[in-house]
Design an enzyme around this catalytic site. Structure first.
Site, PDB file in Angstrom:
ATOM      1  N   ASP A  64      -9.909   3.781  -3.459  1.00  0.00           N
ATOM      2  CA  ASP A  64     -10.635   2.586  -3.000  1.00  0.00           C
ATOM      3  C   ASP A  64     -12.044   2.491  -3.573  1.00  0.00           C
ATOM      4  OD1 ASP A  64      -8.394   2.233  -1.512  1.00  0.00           O
ATOM      5  OD2 ASP A  64      -9.404   2.217   0.434  1.00  0.00           O
ATOM      6  N   ASP A  94       0.827  -1.207   0.000  1.00  0.00           N
ATOM      7  CA  ASP A  94       0.000   0.000   0.000  1.00  0.00           C
ATOM      8  C   ASP A  94       0.866   1.264   0.000  1.00  0.00           C
ATOM      9  OD1 ASP A  94      -2.390   1.430   0.089  1.00  0.00           O
ATOM     10  OD2 ASP A  94      -3.245   0.226   1.702  1.00  0.00           O
TER      11      ASP A  94
HETATM   12  C1  GLA Z   1      -5.902   1.496   1.564  1.00  0.00           C
HETATM   13  C2  GLA Z   1      -6.043   0.517   0.423  1.00  0.00           C
HETATM   14  C3  GLA Z   1      -7.210  -0.402   0.707  1.00  0.00           C
HETATM   15  C4  GLA Z   1      -6.989  -1.136   2.017  1.00  0.00           C
HETATM   16  C5  GLA Z   1      -6.746  -0.157   3.131  1.00  0.00           C
HETATM   17  C6  GLA Z   1      -6.283  -0.827   4.413  1.00  0.00           C
HETATM   18  O1  GLA Z   1      -6.992   2.352   1.639  1.00  0.00           O
HETATM   19  O2  GLA Z   1      -6.215   1.193  -0.796  1.00  0.00           O
HETATM   20  O3  GLA Z   1      -7.404  -1.312  -0.345  1.00  0.00           O
HETATM   21  O4  GLA Z   1      -5.894  -2.000   1.880  1.00  0.00           O
HETATM   22  O5  GLA Z   1      -5.758   0.807   2.798  1.00  0.00           O
HETATM   23  O6  GLA Z   1      -6.042   0.067   5.451  1.00  0.00           O
END
Ligand code: GLA
Length: 651
Positions: free
Chosen positions: A207, A152
């Protein structure tokens, strides 16, 4: 001579450094398929969920369908590294540790994925990230038997993405264990331009969440990147939401179809212990999965997009073409393309297989369907024995709404509306004696207004029939239509909303059932703010320090439609941006009241700094009341709006 050559070759191999890439078996030659818990559980993850998921992969036929990776997202790690600087598992959530979990998953013929961030901490905070710990973390993962790493982007200290992700790639390579590297920097640094050779997939967007609007938003960002995808390097429009409850069956089937067309990783994001059989069947549609997993590895191109009617085309390894007809709009629509534009060899006819109906049809040259609102029809078009199956007939129901801005599918009891059912023959051979039928729920008045009298429909010809339909009761019934002809039939369905009667006297509007509502980030909440995409996760309503016991909280763009049936005279409320602002002091939106097609009140732009403002409107004579929150023209980030203490006055 022969011996000498062998010796020389051995010297070359021993002395010359073989590039790292050449030593590795290629990974992810087709898009990774599996599971990731984040969309279903967020931080609330534990080892039992992962074990259960691995078991369900086997028992529910998901492994057999190609799902392989069982991935753990954020929040698996303990807060502190151990004395050797190694990550350890959170002892409450993963008491047996990750190695034991990997063994469990591997014993079922599956693979285990894990998560960390290319930053000092993970996105959920408090857990350590991999930045400047790449070697030790990669080795720890390899020692545990991890097969996949989602890396990430949070807390990255402003360090360049390419450098951060390349370091982890190199660290993973050094371990000697094949570990898929999923680059998750949300498309911020155009990873499609540098991701191939660094990882096997890269997120192209922020997301996803379990809403139709977000799914379509992501689709629109990912679709134009088709040329960057290929075997071993994939665009990742984020994990699936199929089965999480925020979308309809039609919408989930579209989501899955379009992700497969785009050769996206197919990572199930629903809790498989709770998923409904119909949603599970979406995920197990092997004919759609086969498009995603096609070894040619081509991401579908958008062939056309007109007013929300999309045609996606994907070339397959055996020469077939996959065609997805996607209807982004809120009403059923005919969508078509031609075989000649697909680049298939010229023939008198083609076999068109509908991958959701699992049925073959014969087509002369036009590939078409009447696609339901938010639906996707997926065809696999091939130069097969076109004369065998029944002709491809596109058929659909249509009806017009009577109130501007109100979707036609809201059909109040006692108010008749006209339905038309059409059928077009796209086959090579004629359609003989088409007969139409319309089925409505028991007790409804359905009167024919005219049937098509044509006995023969040649290629390209259409016929239709009309009815007058008067709903009774309330609920969300379905209208079914069919056209039957010699040797075949075609059918279509449409959902209706029959709202209940308007309330009497004065009511708290939040307690009155709406006919239809939608928000930009999860559901419209009652008596709480919109906290996130899941629903029920908000806080008490509060606008610039003023607290309210009752009302609705939504995230722009928001629309709430009530049927007031000319029975109500007035509506009033306070509006503004809710105080739920995260660490960002942000959010700006406008709030509007509409009566039928007429805007009755507009708050003007309200920002997170503004006090609540009262909004009210006269509803005399109106059939529908519509509340709208727009994003205020500056994207919808943090636009959590409240409709506080709303009161509806009726007779
Ligand atoms: C980010 C990523 C998500 C998830 C969260 C976890 O937002 O893009 O897909 O993994 O972190 O905290």
């Amino acid at each position: 001579m022969f011996t000498k050559t062998i010796t020389a070759l051995a010297v070359v191999l021993a002395g010359v450094a073989v590039p790292a890439e050449a030593q590795e078996a290629p990974l992810a030659l087709t898009p990774p398929m599996g599971f990731n818990n984040w969309n279903a559980t967020g931080c609330a993850i534990d080892e039992q969920t992962i074990r259960d998921t691995a078991d369900l992969f086997v028992s529910q036929g998901l492994k057999a369908a190609g799902y392989q990776y069982v991935n753990v997202d954020d929040c698996w790690a303990a807060q502190d590294r151990d004395t050797n600087g190694r990550l350890t598992a959170n002892p409450t959530r993963f008491p047996s540790g990750i190695k034991a979990l990997a063994d469990y998953v591997h014993a079922r013929g599956l693979k285990l994925g894990i998560y960390t961030s290319a930053g000092t901490q993970t996105c959920a905070k408090t857990m350590p990230g991999g930045l400047d710990h790449e070697d030790v973390d990669a080795q720890t993962f390899a020692d545990w038997g991890v097969d996949y790493l989602k890396y990430d982007n949070c807390n990255n200290q402003g360090r360049p993405a390419l450098e951060r992700y390349t370091k982890m790639r190199d660290a993973l390579r050094k371990t000697g264990r094949p570990i898929v590297l999923s680059i998750c920097e949300w498309g911020e640094n155009k990873p499609w331009e540098w991701g191939a050779g660094v990882g096997q997939l890269w997120r192209t967007t922020g997301d996803i969440n379990d809403t139709w609007s977000k799914t379509v938003e992501i689709l629109k960002k990912n679709a134009p990147l088709a040329s960057f995808a290929g075997p071993g390097h994939w665009n990742d429009p984020d994990m699936l939401e199929v089965g999480n409850g925020g979308m309809t069956h039609t919408e989930y089937a579209s989501h899955f179809s379009l992700w497969a067309m785009m050769a996206a990783p197919l990572l199930i994001g629903a809790d498989l212990r709770k998923i409904s059989p119909t949603n599970l069947d979406i995920l197990r549609n092997r004919e759609v999965i086969a498009l995603d997993q096609d070894r040619l590895g081509v991401q579908a191109q958008v062939q056309s997009m007109v007013d929300g009617r999309w045609v996606f085309v994907k070339t397959l390894a055996n020469g077939d073409k996959a065609v997805a007809l996607f209807n982004e709009t809120a009403v059923a629509a005919p969508i078509s393309t031609s075989v000649s534009s697909l680049g298939l060899p010229r023939r008198p006819g083609y076999v068109v297989r509908d991958l959701w109906q699992h049925k073959d049809f014969s087509a002369a040259g036009e590939i078409a369907a009447v696609v339901p609102a938010h639906g996707t029809v997926v065809y696999r078009v091939s130069a097969g024995d076109w004369w065998r199956p029944q002709p491809l007939v596109s058929s659909g129901l249509s009806f017009a709404g009577s109130v501007p801005g109100i979707p036609a599918k809201i059909t109040p009891a006692g108010t008749p509306f006209e339905v038309s059912v059409s059928a077009t023959n796209h086959g090579v051979l004629p359609v003989i004696n088409p007969r139409f039928d319309l089925r409505a729920p028991a007790g409804w008045d359905v009167s024919p207004l005219g049937q098509a009298s044509r006995f023969v429909l040649r290629t390209g010809e259409s016929a239709s029939a009309r009815w007058r339909v008067t709903p009774v009761g309330s609920g969300t019934p379905v209208l079914d239509s069919s056209v039957t002809f010699v040797g075949g039939s075609a059918s279509s369905q449409t959902d209706l909303i029959v709202p209940g009667s308007p309330p009497h006297g004065s009511s708290a509007l939040g307690d009155v059932p709406s006919a239809l509502e939608s928000g930009g980030y999860g559901p419209i909440e009652r008596d709480m703010s919109n906290g996130g995409p899941k629903g029920g996760d908000g806080k008490p309503l509060s606008i610039n320090g003023v607290h309210y016991a009752k009302g609705m909280g939504g995230h722009a763009p928001t629309e709430i439609i009530y049927y007031v049936g000319e029975q109500c005279s007035h509506v009033s409320m306070f509006v503004g941006i809710d105080d739920e602002r995260d660490e960002k002091q942000a959010g700006a939106a406008t709030f509007q009241i509409w009566a039928d097609g007429v805007q009755k009140a507009d708050s003007g732009l309200r920002t997170w700094q503004d006090d609540p403002v009262e909004l009210s409107a006269d509803l005399t004579g109106a059939r529908f009341l519509r509340l709208v929150e727009t994003d205020g023209g500056n994207t919808n980030s943090y636009d959590r709006g409240d409709w506080a203490m709303p009161v509806l006055t009726c007779s």
